[in-house]
Design an enzyme around this catalytic site. Structure first.
Site, PDB file in Angstrom:
ATOM      1  N   ASP A 178      -9.760  -5.682  10.687  1.00 54.43           N
ATOM      2  CA  ASP A 178      -9.864  -4.262  10.379  1.00 54.43           C
ATOM      3  C   ASP A 178      -9.278  -4.076   8.988  1.00 54.43           C
ATOM      4  OD1 ASP A 178     -10.258  -1.771  12.633  1.00 54.43           O
ATOM      5  OD2 ASP A 178      -9.551  -1.212  10.626  1.00 54.43           O
TER       6      ASP A 178
ATOM      7  N   ASP B  22     -13.075  -7.148   4.095  1.00 53.17           N
ATOM      8  CA  ASP B  22     -13.931  -5.994   3.840  1.00 53.17           C
ATOM      9  C   ASP B  22     -15.368  -6.361   4.213  1.00 53.17           C
ATOM     10  OD1 ASP B  22     -15.401  -3.925   2.833  1.00 53.17           O
ATOM     11  OD2 ASP B  22     -14.735  -4.150   0.743  1.00 53.17           O
ATOM     12  N   VAL B  23     -15.892  -5.748   5.276  1.00 59.19           N
ATOM     13  CA  VAL B  23     -17.241  -6.120   5.748  1.00 59.19           C
ATOM     14  C   VAL B  23     -18.328  -5.755   4.745  1.00 59.19           C
ATOM     15  CG1 VAL B  23     -16.693  -6.025   8.220  1.00 59.19           C
ATOM     16  CG2 VAL B  23     -17.563  -3.966   7.077  1.00 59.19           C
TER      17      VAL B  23
ATOM     18  N   ASN C  60     -18.597  -4.635  14.917  1.00 59.26           N
ATOM     19  CA  ASN C  60     -18.237  -3.384  15.580  1.00 59.26           C
ATOM     20  C   ASN C  60     -17.680  -2.367  14.594  1.00 59.26           C
ATOM     21  OD1 ASN C  60     -17.154  -1.613  17.814  1.00 59.26           O
ATOM     22  ND2 ASN C  60     -15.211  -2.349  16.972  1.00 59.26           N
TER      23      ASN C  60
ATOM     24  N   TYR D 271     -24.759   8.355  10.071  1.00 57.59           N
ATOM     25  CA  TYR D 271     -24.345   7.465  11.160  1.00 57.59           C
ATOM     26  C   TYR D 271     -25.565   6.922  11.907  1.00 57.59           C
ATOM     27  CZ  TYR D 271     -21.799   5.822  15.289  1.00 57.59           C
ATOM     28  OH  TYR D 271     -21.275   5.051  16.292  1.00 57.59           O
TER      29      TYR D 271
ATOM     30  N   LYS E  75     -26.848   3.050  11.941  1.00 62.91           N
ATOM     31  CA  LYS E  75     -26.807   2.318  13.212  1.00 62.91           C
ATOM     32  C   LYS E  75     -28.202   1.820  13.585  1.00 62.91           C
ATOM     33  CE  LYS E  75     -22.578   2.151  14.868  1.00 62.91           C
ATOM     34  NZ  LYS E  75     -21.955   0.868  15.258  1.00 62.91           N
TER      35      LYS E  75
END
Ligand SMILES: [Zn+2]
Length: 702
Positions: A469, A497-498, A524, A590, A594
Site C-alpha cells: 500500500d 507505486d502501482v 486490489n 471509478y 474498473k
C-alpha cells in the site's frame, strides 16, 4: 562469547512467576540466556533441566525433573515450556539393558506429572541420570568445530583441559544417558561432558554455576580456535567469477527458479511449494566464490539435530547463467543429481539396517550460489529461516574446522538414524498442511478493508502474504494485527507505486528475494472519485485510471516473468466491482477504470492460460470495514452517500443490506473467501467473474 548472567535480572525473574519456585524461575532465566546466543543453540536446539522436590496430591514428597519440552525454543521459554517428570521412576530405567524408541517415548509420556504438559526433550534420560540439580546442554559452534575432526579428542583435551570428558557419538536415548552418567561417576571432578559431533553438557548445583561453566568452556574452545586460525587465510578465492552486481534482482531470479524446480507432487497427490530465504552477508558471498564452496556443500551437518532442517548436504551452484532457460536447466540437473544421491543414501541405509522406513522428500534445503551467498528452502517461511540460520553457522564453522585440520562430519549411518527417528520427525509436526501452504500472495491496496480481509483469509488458508500500500501507517497497522493473529513470519509488507511499472518490477524482485516468488497476485489497489462527467476534473480522471486500470495492468505484467521462471502456474484474482456490470451516475471515473481493469484481466486469462496461470475477477459491492480497518472507499464516498440519502453510517449499511436479494451485509472476509476459492484451484476456471454482493440483479455477470 559474553557471560550474560546478571544478578539483578536473575532476581527479577525469581519474582516474575507467582506460584513457581525460584529455582525453576532461575532455570527459565539462564535457559533464555543460552537460547539467545546463536553461537550456543539455534531454533529449538539444546535443552536444560532442573530437579525439584514437591509434595504430591497424597502428601508424599516427590522428586521432579523439569526438562525442556521437545522442540521448544530456549530463547523465549516460559514455565509451560518445561515438562515435569517423576524423577525417581526415570532413574530406575538406568537398570534396563535396552529400551526401544517406542518404549522410551511411552515412558517419557506416562511419567509426566501433568497430563497437559509438553512431550519432554528426547535427551530427558540423560538429564535424569546425572545427579546435578541444574544441567545445560548446547550444540555450540566452537565445540562442534573441535569435535568434528579426525583427531578431535586431542584437540578438545588441548583446548578445554582435563575436567572435561569426551565421548564418541551415540544417538540420544538410554545408551547415551547411561554412558554419560557412568563417565561422571568414574570422575566426579568433571565439569563438562562433550559428545562428539553432537554438543556439550555442563552442570551445577545452582543455575548460575551450570550456565557459567557452559560459557567458560565454549569460550575456551573459541579462543583456542581463534589462536590457531589467526593470520591464516580462510578461503581460496575463485578467479573466474565475481559477486552479482544487482543482489536483489539476482536473488529473485535464482529464488524463483530454485523454488519452481523444487516444487513437487507428493504421494498423497498434493502439490508442495517451498519458501526461499536468501542470505548475502559479505562472508557468505566470499565463501560462495571460493574454491572451498563445493567441499563445504558435500560434507555433512555439524550435529545430527540439524539434519531435519537442512538435510545432510548442501547443493553448490557454481555460476548463474544470464539466460533464464539455461539457469532453469542447470538447476534442474543439479537438483536431479541431489535427489538421486538422496535416494541412494536412503536405500543404502534401509538395506544396511534392515529397517522399514518411508522415504522423506529428497529435495535439498540449502544451496550455496556463487556470487550470491546462501539460499535456503522450507515448507513454511519459518522453516526456511531456520534452515538459513543453521546453514550460516554451519559454513562458518566448517571453514574454521578446515583451518584446524580436516572437517570430519558424522557418518551417514548416524545421520540416517537421527533423520528417520520418529521422535525427531515429531518436531516438524505431522498434521496435513493447510491448502495454500508454500504459496506467496501479494495484495495491492492491502491496508484497506478489502485487502485486509483478503489477507486474513489467505493467511488462514496457509499462504504467506505480502501486503502493499502507499499508506505506510495503515499498512503497518494491518501488518501488526495480522502478525498477532497468525504466524508472524507469514506476514510481510512492502511499499510500491502501482502506477509506476519500474516500481512494481523492483518490488516483485524484492518480494521474490525475501520469500522466493509469487503464486497469488491480488490487484486490489483502488481509488474512487465522485463527480458527474460535466464536473469531472480531467486530472482526477487520469488519477483514477492510473491506480485502478494501469495499476492492474502493471502488476499483472510484472508477475508474468515471475510465473515463467517458477513454472508452477499461479492465480491472479482481480478485485473488480459491481459497477462493471451496473454502473452508477456520478461514478464515471471509478466505473470506467474498473471496467477497463476487468477487460485487461480477461485478456490476461487468454494469454496466461498456457503458463497454468488462472485469472479471475471478483465483483464485490458495498463492502464495509470494521472498527479495526475501515474501508477507504467508504471513508471517501460514505459521507456523500449518507448526505444524499439522509442516513447515518449504520443507516447507510442497512440501506445497502436491504438493497440486495439475500439482504446480506457484505464483509471483507467474504471477498477473502472468494479469493481463497480461486487461489486453491478447486475448479478449472479462468476468465470468470464472481459477484460477492448479496445478489444484485442488475449486476449479474453477462
Ligand atoms: Zn543435543
Amino acid at each position: 562469547m559474553k557471560n550474560a548472567f546478571n544478578e539483578t535480572a536473575a532476581k527479577e525473574f525469581a519474582g516474575r512467576y507467582p506460584g513457581i519456585p525460584d529455582e525453576l524461575a532461575l532455570r527459565i532465566y539462564t535457559s533464555r540466556l543460552i537460547g539467545r546466543d546463536p553461537g550456543l543453540v539455534l531454533h529449538g536446539g539444546g535443552n536444560t533441566s532442573v530437579k525439584l522436590r514437591f509434595r504430591n496430591i497424597v502428601g508424599e514428597e516427590q522428586e521432579i525433573l523439569y526438562v525442556k519440552g521437545s522442540g521448544v525454543d530456549l530463547a523465549s521459554i516460559e514455565p509451560g515450556g518445561f515438562s515435569g517428570l517423576d524423577l525417581s521412576f526415570l532413574r530406575k530405567l538406568r537398570n534396563l539393558e535396552c529400551l526401544s524408541d517406542e518404549e522410551m517415548e511411552n515412558q517419557l509420556e506416562i511419567q509426566r506429572v501433568e497430563s497437559s504438559s509438553l512431550s519432554p526433550s528426547v535427551e530427558a534420560l540423560l538429564h535424569a541420570f546425572l545427579p546435578h540439580k541444574y544441567i545445560d546442554h548446547t550444540h555450540a559452534d566452537s565445540v562442534l568445530t573441535l569435535t568434528n575432526q579426525k583427531h578431535g579428542e586431542d584437540l578438545v583435551k588441548e583446548a578445554l583441559g582435563s575436567r572435561v570428558a569426551v565421548l564418541p557419538y551415540t544417538m540420544s536415548g538410554l545408551p547415551l544417558a547411561k554412558e554419560v552418567v557412568s563417565q561422571y561417576e568414574k570422575n566426579t571432578n568433571l565439569e563438562a561432558i562433550i559428545i562428539f559431533n553432537h554438543g556439550i553438557f555442563t552442570f551445577g548445583e545452582d543455575a548460575r554455576t551450570s550456565y557459567e561453566k557452559m560459557i567458560h568452556y565454549v569460550n575456551r574452545a573459541e579462543s583456542f580456535i581463534q589462536k590457531v586460525i589467526q593470520g591464516k587465510t580462510l578461503i581460496t578465492p575463485r578467479t573466474d567469477i565475481a559477486p552479482c552486481k544487482d543482489m536483489v534482482a539476482s536473488a529473485a531470479r535464482v529464488a524463483q527458479t530454485v523454488r519452481g524446480v523444487c516444487a513437487h507432487q507428493t504421494s498423497d497427490g498434493s502439490f508442495r511449494r517451498f519458501y526461499v530465504e536468501t542470505r548475502n552477508e559479505p562472508d557468505f558471498v566470499k565463501i560462495s566464490l571460493s574454491k572451498e564452496a563445493q567441499a563445504i556443500c558435500d560434507s555433512g551437518v555439524l550435529t545430527p539435530d540439524h539434519v531435519i532442517r537442512t538435510k545432510n548436504r548442501m547443493l553448490y551452484i557454481a555460476s548463474i547463467p544470464e539466460n533464464d532457460n539455461e539457469l532453469k536447466e542447470m538447476v534442474k540437473r543439479k537438483v536431479e543429481t541431489f535427489k538421486q544421491d538422496y535416494h541412494r543414501y536412503f536405500h543404502d541405509q534401509v538395506e544396511a539396517k534392515g529397517v522399514d522406513r518411508e522415504e522423506l522428500d529428497p529435495y535439498p534445503r540449502v544451496f550455496i550460489v556463487a556470487g550470491l551467498g546462501l539460499v535456503a528452502l522450507g515448507f513454511t517461511r519459518q522453516a526456511a529461516l531456520i534452515a538459513a540460520d543453521i546453514a550460516g553457522h554451519t559454513v562458518r564453522a566448517k571453514l574454521h574446522a578446515g583451518m584446524l585440520g580436516k572437517y570430519a562430519p558424522i557418518s551417514d549411518s548416524h545421520v540416517f538414524d537421527m533423520e528417520y527417528w520418529t521422535l525427531q520427525q515429531k518436531k516438524l509436526g505431522k498434521a496435513s498442511p493447510p491448502p495454500l501452504q508454500g504459496q506467496v500472495a501479494v495484495i495491492t491496496g492491502g491496508a484497506g478493508a478489502i485487502g485486509f480481509g483478503i489477507a486474513d483469509r489467505l493467511l488462514s488458508a496457509g499462504s504467506a502474504v505480502v501486503l502493499s500500500d502507499i499508506d505506510e501507517p495503515r499498512l503497518q497497522k494491518a501488518r501488526s494485527i495480522l502478525a498477532e493473529r497468525y504466524e508472524e513470519s507469514q506476514v510481510d509488507v512492502i511499499t510500491f507505486d502501482v502506477t509506476n511499472y519500474s516500481s512494481v518490477e523492483k518490488a516483485f524482485d524484492e518480494i521474490s528475494s525475501r520469500l522466493g516468488g509469487i503464486d497469488i497476485l491480488v490487484p486490489n489497489a483502488g481509488i474512487a472519485h465522485v463527480a458527474k462527467i460535466e464536473d469531472l476534473d480531467p486530472d482526477k480522471f487520469d488519477q483514477v485510471i492510473a491506480v485502478n486500470l494501469k495499476g492492474t495492468f502493471t502488476t499483472i505484467k510484472a508477475s508474468i516473468p515471475v510465473f515463467k521462471r517458477q513454472g508452477t502456474g499461479g492465480n491472479i484474482v482481480v478485485i473488480s466491482s459491481k459497477n462493471v456490470f451496473d454502473p452508477g451516475a456520478a461514478f464515471g471515473a471509478y466505473s470506467a477504470s474498473k471496467a477497463g481493469a476487468h477487460q485487461i484481466s480477461k485478456i490476461a486469462a487468454l494469454e496466461l492460460a498456457e503458463l497454468g496461470v488462472r485469472v479471475n475477477m471478483i465483483n464485490p459491492d458495498a463492502v464495509f470495514g470494521d472498527e479495526e480497518i475501515s474501508s477507504k472507499l467508504w471513508d471517501l464516498i460514505g459521507p456523500d452517500r449518507m448526505k444524499s440519502r439522509g442516513l447515518d453510517y449504520e443507516g447507510l449499511k442497512e440501506y445497502y443490506r436491504n438493497r440486495n436479494l439475500l439482504k446480506a451485509s457484505v464483509l471483507s472476509e467474504h471477498v477473502g473467501n472468494a479469493v481463497v476459492f480461486f487461489a486453491s484451484n478447486q475448479t478449472p476456471t479462468t476468465g470468470a467473474a464472481l459477484p460477492v454482493d448479496g445478489g444484485i440483479p442488475a449486476a449479474f455477470p453477462r
